[in-house]
Scaffold this motif. Sequence first.
Motif, PDB file in Angstrom:
ATOM      1  N   ASN A 164       0.834  -1.219   0.000  1.00  0.00           N
ATOM      2  CA  ASN A 164       0.000   0.000   0.000  1.00  0.00           C
ATOM      3  C   ASN A 164       0.859   1.255   0.000  1.00  0.00           C
ATOM      4  OD1 ASN A 164      -2.412  -1.378   0.105  1.00  0.00           O
ATOM      5  ND2 ASN A 164      -2.612  -1.254   2.325  1.00  0.00           N
ATOM      6  N   ASN A 168       1.366   3.981  -3.029  1.00  0.00           N
ATOM      7  CA  ASN A 168       1.070   5.403  -2.807  1.00  0.00           C
ATOM      8  C   ASN A 168       2.258   6.267  -3.205  1.00  0.00           C
ATOM      9  OD1 ASN A 168      -1.499   5.091  -1.842  1.00  0.00           O
ATOM     10  ND2 ASN A 168      -0.941   5.207   0.309  1.00  0.00           N
ATOM     11  N   GLN A 171       2.549   6.311  -6.969  1.00  0.00           N
ATOM     12  CA  GLN A 171       1.480   7.116  -7.581  1.00  0.00           C
ATOM     13  C   GLN A 171       1.707   8.614  -7.357  1.00  0.00           C
ATOM     14  OE1 GLN A 171      -1.678   5.114  -5.562  1.00  0.00           O
ATOM     15  NE2 GLN A 171      -1.845   3.490  -7.084  1.00  0.00           N
ATOM     16  N   LYS A 219      -7.628  10.430  -5.391  1.00  0.00           N
ATOM     17  CA  LYS A 219      -7.324   9.832  -6.704  1.00  0.00           C
ATOM     18  C   LYS A 219      -8.577   9.569  -7.523  1.00  0.00           C
ATOM     19  CE  LYS A 219      -3.252   8.010  -4.569  1.00  0.00           C
ATOM     20  NZ  LYS A 219      -2.654   6.873  -3.889  1.00  0.00           N
ATOM     21  N   GLY A 227      -6.359   2.033   1.407  1.00  0.00           N
ATOM     22  CA  GLY A 227      -4.981   1.556   1.614  1.00  0.00           C
ATOM     23  C   GLY A 227      -4.422   1.956   2.972  1.00  0.00           C
TER      24      GLY A 227
HETATM   25 MG   LIG Z   1      -3.265   3.859  -1.672  1.00  0.00          MG
END
Ligand SMILES: [Mg+2]
Length: 286
Positions: A164, A168, A171, A219, A227
Amino acid sequence: MTLKLKQARDELEDWAKNLETKVEERTKEITAIQAQLIRSEKLASIGELVAGIAHEINNPLTGILVFSSLVNDNPKLDPALKDDLKTIVQETERCSKIVKGLLDFARESLPQKKLSSINDILDLALSLVEHQILFQNIALIKDYTFGMPDIMLDPNQFEQVFINMLLNAGQSMASGGSLNIRTGITEDGLSEFIAISDTGCGIPEENLPKIFDPFFSTKENRGTGLGLSVSYGIIHNHRGNICVQSVVGIGTTFTIELPINGEDKTEVGCGGEMYGKTDSIFQVTT
Ligand SMILES: [Mg+2]
Ligand SMILES: Nc1ncnc2c1ncn2[C@@H]1O[C@H](COP(=O)(O)OP(=O)(O)OP(=O)(O)O)[C@@H](O)[C@H]1O
């Protein structure tokens, strides 16, 4: 006599000063514990609701997936409909993923703990994500401390936590950057820490108190916002702690602390100074 009086007055002044700092410290601790209690209660009640709904949705979803796959394999299917069917399957799979996340979040089962190495679990999590396109322009820096003692924890749950956090971080660096993963032992020698830093977009100060809340996501339809709340639950079930430092446009560091001998870390924050806390860095300690 005058000298003694002066000494006594000095001592009194010292006590007054000490008392003030002590009161300040205790107030901070109490505020942190209170915030944590509210968060735990909120998570527990949302958890129950979510588990019920997720179970109900899981069965019809499985039905949709099975029957759409059957139709997809049927030779009588008009080829013009193939693309539409593909969309149905993809979107149903997305729903299944969300439901799985919800069930993980609400999971009541106790962790299956065994003596495990933090560095090994991190490597496993990394091997699962580092070849994804998301990470192709990201430089990975591993700064592990070797020879740390194994900790009693559920390795599968922590693999999920690290995945997770890594996703993150990836991303947050859409146009590349660097990902630093540091492990070590805290200054007091009682815990191991894992610090995951990225040079990504950062988290605005007003979002920091919300990022561990279930369903909070920036997002849009790409994230479920589960997450971090799932990770938070797992870490606290292991009597650990997670905190975040972030500067918009510079990057974010998540630090997890896990007690080596199971001693509770949940009531105190991570070592702020140790991770370079400064006034210009916004920090949230859970
Ligand atoms: Mg996440
Ligand atoms: N490393 C990071 N850099 C910048 N923002 C972050 C980072 N980690 C978390 N966030 C912020 O916290 C929010 C919540 O994160 P969380 O992982 O819970 O959900 P998500 O990533 O949006 O969705 P998913 O459920 O798919 O993980 C994110 O939407 C993002 O705004």
